[in-house]
Design a protein around this motif. Structure first.
Motif, PDB file in Angstrom:
ATOM      1  N   ASN A 164      41.889  26.343 -32.933  1.00 36.75           N
ATOM      2  CA  ASN A 164      41.997  25.652 -33.364  1.00 36.75           C
ATOM      3  C   ASN A 164      41.722  24.445 -33.182  1.00 36.75           C
ATOM      4  O   ASN A 164      41.573  23.533 -34.359  1.00 36.75           O
ATOM      5  N   LEU A 216      42.245  22.408 -37.005  1.00 35.36           N
ATOM      6  CA  LEU A 216      43.532  22.700 -37.530  1.00 35.36           C
ATOM      7  C   LEU A 216      44.168  22.023 -36.128  1.00 35.36           C
ATOM      8  O   LEU A 216      45.284  21.400 -36.409  1.00 35.36           O
ATOM      9  N   VAL A 222      38.956  18.086 -43.333  1.00 30.64           N
ATOM     10  CA  VAL A 222      39.972  18.954 -43.803  1.00 30.64           C
ATOM     11  C   VAL A 222      38.787  19.643 -44.929  1.00 30.64           C
ATOM     12  O   VAL A 222      38.693  20.242 -45.367  1.00 30.64           O
ATOM     13  N   ARG A 249      36.389  21.614 -42.899  1.00 26.52           N
ATOM     14  CA  ARG A 249      37.292  22.833 -43.473  1.00 26.52           C
ATOM     15  C   ARG A 249      37.286  23.647 -44.325  1.00 26.52           C
ATOM     16  O   ARG A 249      36.902  24.769 -44.163  1.00 26.52           O
ATOM     17  N   ASN A 250      37.024  23.054 -45.250  1.00 27.25           N
ATOM     18  CA  ASN A 250      36.904  23.977 -46.941  1.00 27.25           C
ATOM     19  C   ASN A 250      35.598  24.508 -46.524  1.00 27.25           C
ATOM     20  O   ASN A 250      35.504  25.576 -47.212  1.00 27.25           O
ATOM     21  N   PHE A 282      38.311  31.378 -42.237  1.00 31.50           N
ATOM     22  CA  PHE A 282      39.203  31.892 -41.222  1.00 31.50           C
ATOM     23  C   PHE A 282      40.145  33.384 -40.869  1.00 31.50           C
ATOM     24  O   PHE A 282      39.742  33.919 -42.735  1.00 31.50           O
ATOM     25  N   ILE A 337      48.694  34.663 -48.810  1.00 27.03           N
ATOM     26  CA  ILE A 337      50.340  33.692 -49.596  1.00 27.03           C
ATOM     27  C   ILE A 337      51.058  35.466 -49.975  1.00 27.03           C
ATOM     28  O   ILE A 337      50.370  36.318 -51.022  1.00 27.03           O
ATOM     29  N   LEU A 381      41.747  31.080 -53.086  1.00 26.95           N
ATOM     30  CA  LEU A 381      42.328  29.831 -52.650  1.00 26.95           C
ATOM     31  C   LEU A 381      41.627  28.917 -51.735  1.00 26.95           C
ATOM     32  O   LEU A 381      41.463  27.466 -52.466  1.00 26.95           O
ATOM     33  N   PRO A 382      40.044  29.349 -50.968  1.00 28.94           N
ATOM     34  CA  PRO A 382      39.504  27.934 -50.809  1.00 28.94           C
ATOM     35  C   PRO A 382      38.762  27.305 -51.766  1.00 28.94           C
ATOM     36  O   PRO A 382      38.289  26.176 -52.032  1.00 28.94           O
ATOM     37  N   TYR A 421      40.635  24.827 -53.351  1.00 31.93           N
ATOM     38  CA  TYR A 421      41.185  23.530 -53.044  1.00 31.93           C
ATOM     39  C   TYR A 421      39.343  22.388 -52.503  1.00 31.93           C
ATOM     40  O   TYR A 421      39.709  21.672 -52.242  1.00 31.93           O
ATOM     41  N   GLU A 465      53.017  29.500 -45.504  1.00 34.39           N
ATOM     42  CA  GLU A 465      52.130  29.231 -47.046  1.00 34.39           C
ATOM     43  C   GLU A 465      52.105  27.626 -46.826  1.00 34.39           C
ATOM     44  O   GLU A 465      50.395  27.953 -47.516  1.00 34.39           O
ATOM     45  N   ILE A 501      48.879  28.130 -44.713  1.00 30.20           N
ATOM     46  CA  ILE A 501      47.341  28.520 -44.985  1.00 30.20           C
ATOM     47  C   ILE A 501      47.343  27.827 -46.326  1.00 30.20           C
ATOM     48  O   ILE A 501      45.842  27.871 -45.610  1.00 30.20           O
ATOM     49  N   ARG A 502      47.765  27.414 -46.944  1.00 28.13           N
ATOM     50  CA  ARG A 502      47.300  26.341 -47.856  1.00 28.13           C
ATOM     51  C   ARG A 502      46.233  25.365 -46.834  1.00 28.13           C
ATOM     52  O   ARG A 502      44.933  25.025 -47.520  1.00 28.13           O
ATOM     53  N   LYS A 503      47.014  24.866 -46.071  1.00 26.38           N
ATOM     54  CA  LYS A 503      45.940  23.214 -45.344  1.00 26.38           C
ATOM     55  C   LYS A 503      45.335  24.101 -44.364  1.00 26.38           C
ATOM     56  O   LYS A 503      44.179  23.091 -44.380  1.00 26.38           O
ATOM     57  N   ALA A 504      45.142  25.240 -43.818  1.00 31.37           N
ATOM     58  CA  ALA A 504      43.726  25.969 -42.890  1.00 31.37           C
ATOM     59  C   ALA A 504      42.646  26.321 -43.790  1.00 31.37           C
ATOM     60  O   ALA A 504      41.794  26.167 -43.562  1.00 31.37           O
ATOM     61  N   LEU A 505      43.268  26.140 -45.269  1.00 33.55           N
ATOM     62  CA  LEU A 505      42.386  26.614 -46.139  1.00 33.55           C
ATOM     63  C   LEU A 505      41.461  25.672 -47.309  1.00 33.55           C
ATOM     64  O   LEU A 505      40.794  25.837 -47.960  1.00 33.55           O
ATOM     65  N   GLY A 506      41.924  24.655 -46.928  1.00 34.12           N
ATOM     66  CA  GLY A 506      41.255  22.921 -47.050  1.00 34.12           C
ATOM     67  C   GLY A 506      42.317  22.419 -47.993  1.00 34.12           C
ATOM     68  O   GLY A 506      41.816  21.377 -48.434  1.00 34.12           O
ATOM     69  N   ALA A 507      43.134  22.655 -47.578  1.00 36.77           N
ATOM     70  CA  ALA A 507      44.800  21.828 -48.889  1.00 36.77           C
ATOM     71  C   ALA A 507      44.488  20.410 -47.710  1.00 36.77           C
ATOM     72  O   ALA A 507      44.669  20.434 -46.890  1.00 36.77           O
ATOM     73  N   THR A 508      45.219  19.467 -48.722  1.00 39.71           N
ATOM     74  CA  THR A 508      44.880  17.765 -48.312  1.00 39.71           C
ATOM     75  C   THR A 508      46.141  17.889 -48.218  1.00 39.71           C
ATOM     76  O   THR A 508      47.117  17.935 -48.988  1.00 39.71           O
ATOM     77  N   THR A 509      47.143  16.509 -47.636  1.00 39.66           N
ATOM     78  CA  THR A 509      48.248  16.294 -47.379  1.00 39.66           C
ATOM     79  C   THR A 509      48.709  16.034 -48.624  1.00 39.66           C
ATOM     80  O   THR A 509      49.956  16.091 -49.290  1.00 39.66           O
ATOM     81  N   GLU A 557      47.583  16.667 -51.627  1.00 42.47           N
ATOM     82  CA  GLU A 557      47.678  18.150 -52.320  1.00 42.47           C
ATOM     83  C   GLU A 557      48.976  18.508 -52.258  1.00 42.47           C
ATOM     84  O   GLU A 557      49.830  18.865 -53.588  1.00 42.47           O
ATOM     85  N   ILE A 558      48.613  19.278 -50.540  1.00 41.05           N
ATOM     86  CA  ILE A 558      50.517  19.716 -50.362  1.00 41.05           C
ATOM     87  C   ILE A 558      51.599  18.819 -51.132  1.00 41.05           C
ATOM     88  O   ILE A 558      52.898  19.783 -51.236  1.00 41.05           O
ATOM     89  N   PRO A 564      48.696  22.062 -39.779  1.00 37.54           N
ATOM     90  CA  PRO A 564      48.552  23.454 -40.007  1.00 37.54           C
ATOM     91  C   PRO A 564      48.260  24.509 -38.337  1.00 37.54           C
ATOM     92  O   PRO A 564      49.203  25.586 -39.285  1.00 37.54           O
ATOM     93  N   SER A 565      48.811  24.137 -37.605  1.00 40.30           N
ATOM     94  CA  SER A 565      48.581  24.544 -36.078  1.00 40.30           C
ATOM     95  C   SER A 565      50.103  25.245 -36.317  1.00 40.30           C
ATOM     96  O   SER A 565      50.078  26.211 -35.359  1.00 40.30           O
TER      97      SER A 565
END
Lengths: 219, 440
Positions: free
Chosen positions: A49, A54, A78, A81-82, A87, A95, A106-107, A110, B346, B349-357, B359-360, B433-434
């Motif tokens: 993490n 994360l 963020v 990370r993107n 990961f 999803i 998806l990546p 964003y 979900e 996952i979105r946050k881990a892949l780069g979605a900001t607060t 955007e969510i 996200p974690s």
């Protein structure tokens, strides 16, 4: 690529304070394939993490691709990370209501890069993973190995500097494990930096270097 | 990522969870449907009442039985005076009012119920005795024939003008059987269904005698009357002329043996003298009555009373709207909160892949907003369809849906969506996200 200096992390549960990482130091060079092993509860997930941004560290320093992550504000973390991290999780973390293609895309959704040309990259990756004919299927129609290959494609789609894998073969049978490890070998040969967190020695032995996490310290 | 992408993701999110979305949307659909239909009813009733009560011209004065009391602010409480009270108004009162200065006409109306016969048909009807001015004062148009003249009125002529329903019922034209009180079985009833349809299709082959009562004789209270005219359909709430048989008042006084009038409409010579005539009419009647057991009402007082009715309708409407919106809003918020919980992984996952607060947050906010707007639009569409069906098939009163009500409903949908969308969106955005990735 990765530089950790005296990294500490603890969690609180009521009045109880549990120190999970007690001064971790780590250096991973660009293009290196490193495995971190440890028993259950040794802090492997916390380590992942923190490396994956994360979660935030309590003390110490973390540099990724020359950037000081520990000083970064959330927005920059963020973005990093993107753009810099891909990961691969034990339970795939796809999803369910998105198709294979959409999951891999998806990546990029964003990211700051324009999607147009990147869609071609998704198709190339799916082709490399042998999943081009399954691009419109939902994850629940795929086998475990196929799901993990989708997850690897998703991790690679943004061309990140670092691939973080958390027990990538933990949910797979022996035969599928081998095919997934072969994919990691191939990705590594192409120049990617990989950090695999595992308790499986067979998986760890594919790495250039094996580190063990014991009582919150890397040995 | 731009807002547009968040919007696209929200659209996709709604589509992916369409079955849950449908159940969540039901609340908004029903809420908006209720608001639209109830608004249409309230405005329809208001318009109909306005049309009827407002049919009393500004230069006209209504005299009715019973005493209308003054309210605390000096206005006449007409609603309380509209209760049924025995009338003491007489035709002599009406004749006396003709001598009041600046009175142009006086149209008395005597109303009772009696049996009307034509051939083997007997039906019950409202008998209205009045003057030759009735059709003008009551805005009653003729479908055919003519209205009786002043000469026929004073000669106690046995002539009548029948309402549209009465006309059709006596001829057996109505699809719905009329209230049959005695006599032989209806010939129409004995016909097979296909013969009745054939009769309707071949309507032009039916004899003139079967198509119109004008020139025919009908019987009321064992006396024969010639039908000289038929009133055009006038289906309005409460006081339609469709079920009336109108005859000269002199004739009605003899035929029905009634003495007391239901109401009188006094027409003044000009708008400027209405207040003056109002007082003079009151004084003239008071002189002939031992007590004040009548009321003299002007148009503005009538409209004031109508305002009270519509205010009640509006308050009722606001109450129903607020309740409907509260229920649907709460329902949507609950469903969206549940949705956020179910989609915790979900979100992780979105946050881990780069979605900001942000955007969510925007994705879930747009989902709720869209859900409310689509639900609102469906509710409005359904409401509009029901209003159209009502107006095409039911003639009691017309439902009226003004454009402002449609706009208001749409804006309200947006407002509900915006309001109830905030909490689930913040809940989704605030997830770590974690932790979210480990959610089972």
């Amino acid at each position: 690529m990765i530089e950790l200096k005296d990294v500490r992390k603890h969690y609180r549960s009521g009045n109880l304070k549990s120190e999970v990482l007690r001064g971790v130091n780590l250096q991973v060079k660009k293009g290196e394939y490193v495995a971190i092993m440890g028993k259950s509860g040794s802090g492997k997930s916390t380590m992942l993490n923190l490396l994956g941004t994360l979660d935030v560290l309590d003390a110490g320093e973390y540099k990724l691709a020359g950037k000081s992550v520990h000083k970064m504000r959330r927005g920059k973390r963020v973005r990093l990370r993107n753009e810099e991290i891909g990961f691969v999780f034990q339970h795939f973390q796809l999803i369910p209501n998105l198709s294979v293609f959409q999951n891999v895309l998806l990546p990029l959704t964003y990211g700051r890069k324009r999607l147009g040309k990147k869609k071609g990259r998704v198709l190339t990756l799916l082709d490399e993973m042998g999943l081009l004919d399954k691009r419109n299927q939902k994850p629940d129609r795929l086998s475990g190995g196929e799901k993990q290959r989708v997850a690897i494609a998703r991790a690679l789609v943004n061309e990140p500097g670092l691939i973080l894998a958390d027990e990538p073969t933990g949910s797979l049978d022996e035969e599928t494990t081998e095919s997934i490890l072969s994919v990691f070998d191939r990705v590594h040969e192409q120049g990617a930096t990989i950090v695999v967190i595992t308790h499986d020695l067979e998986v760890a032995e594919r790495a250039d270097r094996i580190l063990r996490l014991h009582n919150g310290v890397l040995v | 990522m731009k807002l547009f992408t968040a919007f696209k993701l929200a659209c996709f999110g709604l589509w992916s969870n369409r079955y849950r979305v449908l159940s969540a949307m039901t609340g908004v659909v029903i809420g908006m449907f209720a608001v639209i239909v109830l608004t249409a009813i309230a405005i329809g009733v208001k318009d109909t009442l306005m049309k009827q009560m407002g049919s009393l011209g500004a230069e006209q004065i209504l005299v009715m039985p019973g005493r209308v009391l003054d309210t605390a602010n000096g206005q006449k409480d007409i609603l309380s005076g509209l209760t049924s009270v025995p009338s003491t108004l007489t035709y002599e009162d009406a004749l006396a009012l003709k001598d009041v200065p600046n009175v142009k006409t006086v149209t008395p109306q005597l109303e009772t119920v009696n049996f009307v016969n034509y051939g083997d048909k007997t039906i019950q009807s409202a008998i209205v005795g009045t003057t030759d001015q009735y059709s003008r004062v009551q805005h009653a148009k003729l479908a055919e024939g003519r209205f009786f003249t002043k000469e026929e009125q004073f000669a106690e002529a046995k002539v009548v003008v029948v309402g549209n329903n009465i006309h059709d019922s006596l001829l057996g034209k109505n699809g719905v059987p009329e209230p049959e009180v005695n006599g032989s079985a209806d010939v129409e009833e004995t016909k097979t269904w296909w013969k009745r349809i054939l009769d309707k299709l071949l309507g032009d082959n039916v004899s003139a005698q079967e198509n119109s009562l004008v020139g025919q004789m009908i019987t009321i209270n064992k006396e024969s009357f010639e039908v000289i005219g038929v009133l055009a359909p006038n289906a309005t709430l409460g006081s339609s002329t469709d079920n009336n048989v109108v005859m000269p008042i002199e004739t009605a006084l003899v035929t029905t043996e009634m003495k007391n009038l239901t109401k009188m409409i006094v027409e003044t010579s000009s708008l400027e003298v209405v207040d003056e005539v109002d007082g003079a009419v009151f004084n003239s009647l008071a002189a002939n009555h031992s007590e004040i057991d009548f009321s003299v009402v002007k148009q503005d007082q009538m409209l004031g009373a109508l305002g009270k009715v519509t205010s009640i309708l509006q308050v009722m409407l606001v109450g129903i709207t607020v309740t409907a919106l509260f229920i649907s809003g709460t329902g949507i918020m609950n469903v969206m909160v549940m949705s956020v919980r179910e989609r915790t992984r979900e979100i992780g996952i979105r946050k881990a892949l780069g979605a900001t607060t942000f955007e969510i947050m925007m994705q879930f906010f747009f989902e709720t907003l869209l859900l409310c707007i689509i639900g609102g639009a469906i509710g409005i569409g359904l409401g509009y369809a029901i209003i159209e069906v009502w107006n095409s098939n039911i003639e009691i009163f017309a439902l009226v849906l003004p454009m402002w009500a449609v706009k208001l409903a749409l804006y309200t949908s947006v407002a509900i969506g915006s309001l109830v969308g905030i909490y689930p969106a913040l809940k989704a955005a605030s997830m770590k996200p974690s932790k979210a990735l480990r959610f089972e």
